[in-house]
Design a protein around this motif. Structure first.
Motif, short mmCIF file in Angstrom:
data_model
loop_
_atom_site.label_atom_id
_atom_site.label_comp_id
_atom_site.label_asym_id
_atom_site.label_seq_id
_atom_site.Cartn_x
_atom_site.Cartn_y
_atom_site.Cartn_z
N VAL A 161 0.85 -1.19 0.00
CA VAL A 161 0.00 0.00 0.00
C VAL A 161 0.89 1.25 0.00
CG1 VAL A 161 -1.73 1.28 1.34
CG2 VAL A 161 -1.84 -1.22 1.21
N ARG A 162 0.63 2.14 -0.96
CA ARG A 162 1.53 3.27 -1.21
C ARG A 162 1.95 4.05 0.04
NH1 ARG A 162 3.52 5.67 -5.97
NH2 ARG A 162 5.42 6.01 -4.80
N VAL A 163 1.00 4.42 0.92
CA VAL A 163 1.39 5.19 2.12
C VAL A 163 2.42 4.44 2.96
CG1 VAL A 163 -0.47 6.82 2.59
CG2 VAL A 163 -0.77 4.43 3.23
N SER A 164 2.23 3.13 3.10
CA SER A 164 3.18 2.36 3.91
C SER A 164 4.52 2.26 3.19
CB SER A 164 2.67 0.94 4.16
OG SER A 164 1.42 0.97 4.75
N TYR A 165 4.48 2.08 1.87
CA TYR A 165 5.69 1.99 1.07
C TYR A 165 6.54 3.25 1.29
CZ TYR A 165 8.48 1.32 -3.23
OH TYR A 165 9.50 1.14 -4.14
N ASP A 166 5.87 4.39 1.32
CA ASP A 166 6.59 5.66 1.51
C ASP A 166 7.00 5.85 2.97
OD1 ASP A 166 6.32 6.24 -1.16
OD2 ASP A 166 4.47 7.40 -0.88
N GLN A 167 6.11 5.45 3.90
CA GLN A 167 6.36 5.76 5.32
C GLN A 167 7.19 4.70 6.03
OE1 GLN A 167 2.50 6.30 7.03
NE2 GLN A 167 2.17 8.30 6.08
N LYS A 168 7.24 3.48 5.49
CA LYS A 168 7.94 2.40 6.21
C LYS A 168 9.03 1.77 5.36
CE LYS A 168 4.31 1.64 9.42
NZ LYS A 168 3.55 0.79 10.28
N PRO A 169 10.06 2.56 5.02
CA PRO A 169 11.11 2.03 4.13
C PRO A 169 11.86 0.84 4.73
CG PRO A 169 11.77 4.14 5.09
CD PRO A 169 10.32 3.94 5.43
N TYR A 170 11.88 0.72 6.05
CA TYR A 170 12.61 -0.40 6.66
C TYR A 170 11.94 -1.73 6.39
CZ TYR A 170 15.44 3.03 9.19
OH TYR A 170 16.28 4.04 9.50
N ARG A 171 10.60 -1.73 6.38
CA ARG A 171 9.90 -2.98 6.07
C ARG A 171 10.26 -3.44 4.66
NH1 ARG A 171 7.78 -6.38 9.81
NH2 ARG A 171 6.85 -5.14 11.44
N ARG A 172 10.27 -2.48 3.74
CA ARG A 172 10.61 -2.83 2.37
C ARG A 172 12.04 -3.38 2.32
NH1 ARG A 172 11.84 1.80 -1.48
NH2 ARG A 172 10.43 2.82 0.01
N ALA A 173 12.94 -2.76 3.08
CA ALA A 173 14.33 -3.22 3.09
C ALA A 173 14.43 -4.66 3.59
CB ALA A 173 15.18 -2.29 3.94
N VAL A 174 13.58 -5.02 4.57
CA VAL A 174 13.60 -6.39 5.06
C VAL A 174 13.11 -7.35 3.97
CG1 VAL A 174 12.77 -8.01 6.82
CG2 VAL A 174 13.23 -5.64 7.44
N MET A 175 12.03 -6.96 3.29
CA MET A 175 11.51 -7.82 2.20
C MET A 175 12.58 -8.01 1.14
SD MET A 175 7.57 -6.57 1.68
CE MET A 175 7.31 -5.04 2.57
N GLU A 176 13.29 -6.95 0.79
CA GLU A 176 14.33 -7.05 -0.23
C GLU A 176 15.52 -7.87 0.28
OE1 GLU A 176 13.03 -2.96 -2.57
OE2 GLU A 176 14.80 -2.90 -1.26
N THR A 177 15.78 -7.79 1.56
CA THR A 177 16.85 -8.63 2.14
C THR A 177 16.54 -10.11 1.93
OG1 THR A 177 17.28 -6.95 3.80
CG2 THR A 177 18.11 -9.16 4.28
N TYR A 178 15.25 -10.46 2.05
CA TYR A 178 14.84 -11.85 1.82
C TYR A 178 14.73 -12.17 0.33
CZ TYR A 178 13.55 -12.38 6.80
OH TYR A 178 13.56 -12.47 8.16
N GLY A 179 14.97 -11.18 -0.53
CA GLY A 179 15.00 -11.45 -1.96
C GLY A 179 13.71 -11.16 -2.70
N ALA A 180 12.76 -10.51 -2.06
CA ALA A 180 11.49 -10.23 -2.72
C ALA A 180 11.55 -8.92 -3.51
CB ALA A 180 10.37 -10.13 -1.68
N CYS A 182 9.32 -5.52 -4.27
CA CYS A 182 8.24 -4.80 -3.60
C CYS A 182 7.86 -3.58 -4.43
CB CYS A 182 8.76 -4.38 -2.22
SG CYS A 182 7.55 -3.61 -1.20
N LEU A 183 6.56 -3.47 -4.76
CA LEU A 183 6.08 -2.35 -5.58
C LEU A 183 5.05 -1.55 -4.80
CD1 LEU A 183 5.28 -4.23 -8.90
CD2 LEU A 183 7.05 -2.48 -8.61
N PRO A 184 5.04 -0.22 -4.98
CA PRO A 184 3.97 0.55 -4.33
C PRO A 184 2.66 0.34 -5.08
CG PRO A 184 5.37 2.01 -5.64
CD PRO A 184 5.96 0.63 -5.74
N HIS A 203 -3.01 8.57 -5.45
CA HIS A 203 -3.80 7.69 -4.59
C HIS A 203 -2.91 7.04 -3.52
CE1 HIS A 203 -6.67 4.80 -3.18
NE2 HIS A 203 -7.59 5.25 -4.02
N PRO A 204 -3.32 7.13 -2.21
CA PRO A 204 -2.49 6.55 -1.14
C PRO A 204 -2.52 5.03 -1.09
CG PRO A 204 -4.53 7.42 -0.23
CD PRO A 204 -4.54 7.78 -1.69
N GLY A 205 -3.45 4.44 -1.85
CA GLY A 205 -3.55 2.98 -1.86
C GLY A 205 -4.38 2.45 -0.71
N SER A 206 -4.74 1.17 -0.81
CA SER A 206 -5.46 0.49 0.27
C SER A 206 -5.22 -1.00 0.10
CB SER A 206 -6.97 0.78 0.18
OG SER A 206 -7.53 0.09 -0.91
#
Ligand SMILES: *Cc1c(COP(=O)(O)O)cnc(C)c1O
Length: 453
Positions: A161-180, A182-184, A203-206
């Motif tokens: 969800v776009r707002v989280s993608y923008d606001q929570k970059p560390y979560r995305r970094a963890v997903m990428e660490t596991y090799g995934a 991640c798209l907003p 759109h902030p996404g949902s």
């Protein structure tokens, strides 16, 4: 009786089968309907989305479903999870109640979600699937599936969800660490995402939109399937390992719960702790009171309608009967991202209709206050979602205090809050407010429910 702080099971005592509540329900859960024909769907309708074994589990009425050996091996990285007696919280509250909490934050992703991510990845890989798509809000589910995917060599594509993608970059970094990857969401990679962006480029996404995007890609390719982290019957069943362990751990403590409390977003951590106890009750044993705690800003169980609805905003999913706020409902931006979903698991909705559980709603500021009190007493900083369960448990403990009762209260501490510290900072700065949803928007979303006779 052993009056300890921590109740630990041996690896060898880890449950070897999940519990399926459908075996014990005298009134079966209403069938899932095809959105076009409005007829109950068959296994073939779900085949583009899920592997065969998952589809069978979705409709199974077997009481116990064996946990595959390779899944048990991965579970042992963090399971059995500890059950704690919250002695210091009890003291802080001055209650006679005994408070226990099951801690699911010990998993690699820091929440209960790997309990289902691991078997879902396993069954997909076993059936030759190469790629899984999914959605994630705050990022906990995306993280869990990314972890599980790399174990079983699956490519993972996460729509966040776009707002989280923008606001929570560390979560995305963890997903990428596991090799995934991640798209907003909304994204330009799906037809539905492009349609939403054309109407509203910022759109902030949902969650509902992200589900539509993930489903769209999954049905397009034979080697790609979709994974959902909550709501569905098989997900709740995988989570029952939580409650099955708690049953053994409370035996060690020589107590039986009077009240079980869990927070509800889509209903999976709640079903996970509660269903094995409800099952014992349905089979003639003691039935504890069971309390679902939801956010007042997204109150599907306490304010939603029990009706057939879509699981997503783009109306690509089948129809399930559940407590829903309407698939077009967008909750205000409160901080428990995992609880911002318009619907509720059909099985949780069903047991609510059967009066086997109760539901309450609390606002976010009072839930953060409960979480901070808990952290200072017990040392663990809870996820904002888990703060709802803590608030519910504290209210029960204070009731026991008023009534002079020494009941046993058990709650699911479904995750830690280490990636949610911005929301705690806001709480301490006095910047968190109790945003309420728009009544007119809710009425509109409910009036748009599909008509099913
Ligand atoms: C995802 C999540 C939730 C909400 O999902 P349920 O299916 O209702 O459990 C709650 N807590 C945490 C920590 C989560 O990650």
């Amino acid at each position: 009786m052993q009056d300890k702080t921590k109740y630990l099971l041996d690896e060898s005592e880890m449950p070897k089968a999940w519990y399926n509540i459908q075996a014990d329900l005298k009134v079966p859960v209403p069938p899932v309907l095809h959105p076009g024909t409005l007829k109950p769907i068959g296994p073939d309708d779900l085949a583009p989305l899920f592997p065969r074994e998952i589809i069978l589990q979705e409709v199974s009425t077997e009481r116990e479903i064996e946990i595959p050996g390779p899944v048990q091996e991965i579970y042992k990285l963090w399971r059995p999870a500890p059950l704690y007696r919250a002695h210091r919280l009890e003291k802080a509250l001055g209650t006679l109640a005994k408070i226990f909490y099951k801690y699911e934050g010990v998993s690699p992703a820091g929440s209960h979600k790997p309990n289902t991510a691991v078997p879902q990845a396993f069954y997909n890989a076993a059936e030759g699937v190469k790629r899984l798509t999914t959605e994630t809000g705050a990022g906990q589910w995306g993280t869990s599936l990314s972890f599980a995917g790399q174990i079983f060599n699956l490519e993972i594509l996460v729509f966040q969800v776009r707002v989280s993608y923008d606001q929570k970059p560390y979560r995305r970094a963890v997903m990428e660490t596991y090799g995934a990857r991640c798209l907003p969401s909304p994204s330009n990679e799906t037809e539905y995402g492009r349609k939403v962006l054309a109407e509203r480029p910022d759109h902030p996404g949902s969650l509902g939109i992200a589900i539509s995007e993930a489903v769209e890609l999954a049905v397009q390719r034979d080697d790609t399937k979709y994974a959902l982290g909550s709501v569905l019957n098989h997900v709740l069943m995988h989570q029952t390992i939580v409650g099955l362990e708690v049953i053994k751990q409370l035996e060690m403590a020589d107590v039986y719960p009077d009240v079980i409390v869990g927070c509800t977003g889509g209903g999976s951590n709640f079903g996970g702790i509660a269903f094995p106890f409800i099952g014992q009750g349905l089979r003639g044993g003691k039935m504890p009171r069971i309390v679902a705690v939801e956010p007042a800003a997204c109150p599907s169980l306490t304010r939603g309608k029990y009706a057939y609805d879509f699981g997503d905003t783009g109306h690509m999913t089948p129809l399930t009967k559940m407590h829903t706020l309407g698939s077009s409902f967008t909750p205000p931006g409160f901080h428990a991202g995992g609880l911002r979903y318009h619907g509720m698991a059909p099985l949780v909705s069903h047991v609510k209709e059967l009066n086997l559980i109760e539901a309450v709603a609390y606002n976010q500021v009072e839930c953060f206050a409960a979480g901070v009190l808990f952290a200072r007493a017990e040392g663990i900083v809870p996820a904002p979602e888990a703060n709802h369960a803590i608030k519910g448990a504290i209210e029960e403990a204070l009731r026991c205090k008023r009534e002079g009762r020494s009941e046993t209260i058990v709650f699911n501490l479904c995750g830690h809050g280490h990636f949610d510290m911005t929301s705690y900072q806001k709480y301490f700065a006095g910047e968190l407010t109790d945003e309420s949803y728009d009544e007119a928007e809710l009425a509109m979303a409910l009036s748009g429910l599909p008509s099913v006779s």
